[in-house]
Design an enzyme around this catalytic site. Structure first.
Site, PDB file in Angstrom:
ATOM      1  NE  ARG A   1      -4.673  -1.041   9.779  1.00 48.02           N
ATOM      2  CZ  ARG A   1      -3.663  -0.630   9.020  1.00 48.02           C
ATOM      3  NH1 ARG A   1      -3.765   0.442   8.279  1.00 48.02           N
ATOM      4  NH2 ARG A   1      -2.554  -1.301   9.019  1.00 48.02           N
TER       5      ARG A   1
ATOM      6  NE  ARG B   1       6.095  -0.633  10.100  1.00 45.85           N
ATOM      7  CZ  ARG B   1       5.006  -0.539   9.342  1.00 45.85           C
ATOM      8  NH1 ARG B   1       5.043   0.135   8.207  1.00 45.85           N
ATOM      9  NH2 ARG B   1       3.886  -1.117   9.706  1.00 45.85           N
TER      10      ARG B   1
ATOM     11  CE  LYS C   1      -2.128  -1.071   3.898  1.00 44.10           C
ATOM     12  NZ  LYS C   1      -1.462  -2.357   4.239  1.00 44.10           N
TER      13      LYS C   1
ATOM     14  NE  ARG D   1       1.811  -5.084  10.901  1.00 37.21           N
ATOM     15  CZ  ARG D   1       2.913  -5.004  10.144  1.00 37.21           C
ATOM     16  NH1 ARG D   1       4.029  -5.588  10.531  1.00 37.21           N
ATOM     17  NH2 ARG D   1       2.888  -4.318   9.013  1.00 37.21           N
TER      18      ARG D   1
ATOM     19  NE  ARG E   1       7.865  -2.572   6.458  1.00 39.60           N
ATOM     20  CZ  ARG E   1       6.551  -2.452   6.486  1.00 39.60           C
ATOM     21  NH1 ARG E   1       5.937  -1.755   5.569  1.00 39.60           N
ATOM     22  NH2 ARG E   1       5.858  -3.043   7.426  1.00 39.60           N
TER      23      ARG E   1
HETATM   24  P1  AP5 Z   1       4.767  -1.622   1.917  1.00 41.28           P
HETATM   25  O1  AP5 Z   1       4.573  -0.747   0.739  1.00 41.28           O
HETATM   26  O2  AP5 Z   1       5.364  -1.040   3.140  1.00 41.28           O
HETATM   27  O3  AP5 Z   1       3.383  -2.350   2.284  1.00 41.28           O
HETATM   28  P2  AP5 Z   1       2.164  -1.813   3.141  1.00 41.28           P
HETATM   29  O4  AP5 Z   1       0.941  -2.456   2.566  1.00 41.28           O
HETATM   30  O5  AP5 Z   1       2.189  -0.340   3.255  1.00 41.28           O
HETATM   31  O6  AP5 Z   1       2.497  -2.530   4.507  1.00 41.28           O
HETATM   32  P3  AP5 Z   1       2.493  -1.921   5.981  1.00 41.28           P
HETATM   33  O7  AP5 Z   1       3.277  -2.898   6.797  1.00 41.28           O
HETATM   34  O8  AP5 Z   1       2.883  -0.512   6.011  1.00 41.28           O
HETATM   35  O9  AP5 Z   1       0.973  -2.049   6.285  1.00 41.28           O
HETATM   36  P4  AP5 Z   1       0.288  -2.089   7.623  1.00 41.28           P
HETATM   37  O10 AP5 Z   1      -1.078  -1.993   7.154  1.00 41.28           O
HETATM   38  O11 AP5 Z   1       0.569  -3.267   8.493  1.00 41.28           O
HETATM   39  O12 AP5 Z   1       0.996  -0.904   8.432  1.00 41.28           O
HETATM   40  P5  AP5 Z   1       0.550   0.580   8.751  1.00 41.28           P
HETATM   41  O13 AP5 Z   1       1.742   1.403   8.829  1.00 41.28           O
HETATM   42  O14 AP5 Z   1      -0.570   0.978   7.863  1.00 41.28           O
HETATM   43  O15 AP5 Z   1       5.628  -2.886   1.458  1.00 41.28           O
HETATM   44  C1  AP5 Z   1       6.100  -3.833   2.409  1.00 41.28           C
HETATM   45  C2  AP5 Z   1       7.489  -4.343   1.990  1.00 41.28           C
HETATM   46  O16 AP5 Z   1       7.382  -5.042   0.750  1.00 41.28           O
HETATM   47  C3  AP5 Z   1       8.526  -3.220   1.734  1.00 41.28           C
HETATM   48  O17 AP5 Z   1       9.772  -3.663   2.151  1.00 41.28           O
HETATM   49  C4  AP5 Z   1       8.508  -3.031   0.217  1.00 41.28           C
HETATM   50  O18 AP5 Z   1       9.755  -2.589  -0.273  1.00 41.28           O
HETATM   51  C5  AP5 Z   1       8.195  -4.450  -0.257  1.00 41.28           C
HETATM   52  N1  AP5 Z   1       7.413  -4.453  -1.500  1.00 41.28           N
HETATM   53  C6  AP5 Z   1       6.427  -3.594  -1.881  1.00 41.28           C
HETATM   54  N2  AP5 Z   1       5.934  -3.926  -3.087  1.00 41.28           N
HETATM   55  C7  AP5 Z   1       6.607  -5.046  -3.473  1.00 41.28           C
HETATM   56  C8  AP5 Z   1       6.561  -5.877  -4.634  1.00 41.28           C
HETATM   57  N3  AP5 Z   1       5.711  -5.637  -5.631  1.00 41.28           N
HETATM   58  N4  AP5 Z   1       7.383  -6.931  -4.681  1.00 41.28           N
HETATM   59  C9  AP5 Z   1       8.241  -7.189  -3.675  1.00 41.28           C
HETATM   60  N5  AP5 Z   1       8.346  -6.436  -2.565  1.00 41.28           N
HETATM   61  C10 AP5 Z   1       7.545  -5.377  -2.465  1.00 41.28           C
HETATM   62  O19 AP5 Z   1      -0.052   0.387  10.224  1.00 41.28           O
HETATM   63  C11 AP5 Z   1       0.785   0.055  11.297  1.00 41.28           C
HETATM   64  C12 AP5 Z   1      -0.006   0.052  12.597  1.00 41.28           C
HETATM   65  O20 AP5 Z   1      -0.540   1.372  12.829  1.00 41.28           O
HETATM   66  C13 AP5 Z   1      -1.241  -0.861  12.646  1.00 41.28           C
HETATM   67  O21 AP5 Z   1      -0.899  -2.182  12.979  1.00 41.28           O
HETATM   68  C14 AP5 Z   1      -2.073  -0.160  13.716  1.00 41.28           C
HETATM   69  O22 AP5 Z   1      -1.586  -0.437  14.999  1.00 41.28           O
HETATM   70  C15 AP5 Z   1      -1.822   1.317  13.419  1.00 41.28           C
HETATM   71  N6  AP5 Z   1      -2.793   1.862  12.460  1.00 41.28           N
HETATM   72  C16 AP5 Z   1      -2.550   2.357  11.224  1.00 41.28           C
HETATM   73  N7  AP5 Z   1      -3.677   2.740  10.620  1.00 41.28           N
HETATM   74  C17 AP5 Z   1      -4.679   2.502  11.500  1.00 41.28           C
HETATM   75  C18 AP5 Z   1      -6.085   2.662  11.444  1.00 41.28           C
HETATM   76  N8  AP5 Z   1      -6.705   3.165  10.359  1.00 41.28           N
HETATM   77  N9  AP5 Z   1      -6.813   2.307  12.546  1.00 41.28           N
HETATM   78  C19 AP5 Z   1      -6.205   1.826  13.653  1.00 41.28           C
HETATM   79  N10 AP5 Z   1      -4.877   1.615  13.766  1.00 41.28           N
HETATM   80  C20 AP5 Z   1      -4.116   1.948  12.686  1.00 41.28           C
HETATM   81 MG    MG Z   2       2.435   1.056   4.856  1.00 44.90          MG
END
Ligand code: AP5
Ligand code: MG
Ligand code: ZN
Length: 208
Positions: free
Chosen positions: A84, A155, A9, A166, A122
């Site tokens: 979410r 992270r 994402k 997660r 990552r």
């Molecule tokens: P990346 O682009 O980072 O993927 P992502 O989908 O953004 O994954 P996240 O881990 O950021 O998602 P998340 O939903 O768990 O975390 P968030 O920060 O939103 O890619 C991942 C890896 O893969 C990278 O190394 C990248 O280089 C690699 N990659 C990408 N594309 C690729 C490809 N095509 N091929 C190979 N490799 C690839 O949330 C974190 C925490 O915050 C949550 O757990 C929660 O506690 C809190 N939080 C955030 N939003 C909310 C909400 N709305 N409500 C409540 N709590 C929330």
């Molecule tokens: Mg992300």
């Protein structure tokens, strides 16, 4: 932008926002920014995020709505990782009622084995927040950011126990949004497996 942890994402949101010249925000990045600045919200968020569980709806909704208010009137915006939960989706619908709600929810579909590989490799720049991957997108120098020559970190929630939690939280609380947006006729599913460029092309096609 909707999808499981590690679906890409953040990677794709950055590219799409550049391509469409619109602002984008990741709710996770907003929380991490608060943590870096050691605000009260940041400390609260950390207590949930480190274990891989969601931050409560009330504070999350307030934070993202503030961001939206500051970013309206610029021809659109892209949200990554928000909403979410069903409660967050309803709050967003309500806030955007005058403009007919969001245009589209892009669901990035990636199988779980691939997600674990992506998350466990990552690395993130502690200064400019650029993301790398030990296998898929390695930096030129091990553990050093290409852009600003700063150390790369893992992270907290990319450790194995937190990753497992997660996925569970995603299935229970976030996956129901796929149906929610399907029913509204706003869902587009994109295959999130392949090269970053190829997936980017699929996303732009789905958006247009
Ligand atoms: P990346 O682009 O980072 O993927 P992502 O989908 O953004 O994954 P996240 O881990 O950021 O998602 P998340 O939903 O768990 O975390 P968030 O920060 O939103 O890619 C991942 C890896 O893969 C990278 O190394 C990248 O280089 C690699 N990659 C990408 N594309 C690729 C490809 N095509 N091929 C190979 N490799 C690839 O949330 C974190 C925490 O915050 C949550 O757990 C929660 O506690 C809190 N939080 C955030 N939003 C909310 C909400 N709305 N409500 C409540 N709590 C929330
Ligand atoms: Mg992300
Ligand atoms: Zn950097």
């Amino acid at each position: 932008m909707l999808g499981p942890p590690g679906a890409g994402k953040g990677t794709q949101a950055t590219l799409i926002a550049e391509n469409l010249k619109i602002p984008q925000i990741s709710s996770g990045d907003l929380f991490r920014d608060h943590q870096d600045r050691d605000t009260e919200l940041g400390r609260l968020a950390r207590s949930y995020m480190k274990d891989g569980v969601l931050v409560p709806d009330k504070v999350t909704i307030t934070m993202v709505m503030d961001w939206i208010e500051q970013n309206t009137g610029v021809g659109g915006f892209l949200l990554d990782g928000f909403p979410r939960t069903i409660a967050q989706a309803k709050a967003l619908d309500q806030a955007l009622a005058d403009s007919g709600g969001i245009d589209l929810a892009i669901y990035v579909n990636v199988p779980e084995t691939e997600l674990v590989h992506r998350l466990s490799g990552r690395l993130v720049c502690s200064k400019c927040k650029t993301q790398y991957h030990t296998d898929f997108a390695p930096p030129s120098e091990p553990c050093i950011c290409d852009k600003c020559i700063t150390e790369l970190n893992q992270r907290d929630d990319d450790k194995p126990e937190a990753i497992k939690k997660r996925f569970q939280v995603y299935q229970e609380e976030t996956a129901p949004l796929i149906d929610y947006y399907q029913v509204l006729g706003r869902l587009r599913e994109v295959n999130g497996v392949g090269s970053i460029e190829k997936i980017g092309e699929r996303m732009l096609k789905a958006l247009h």
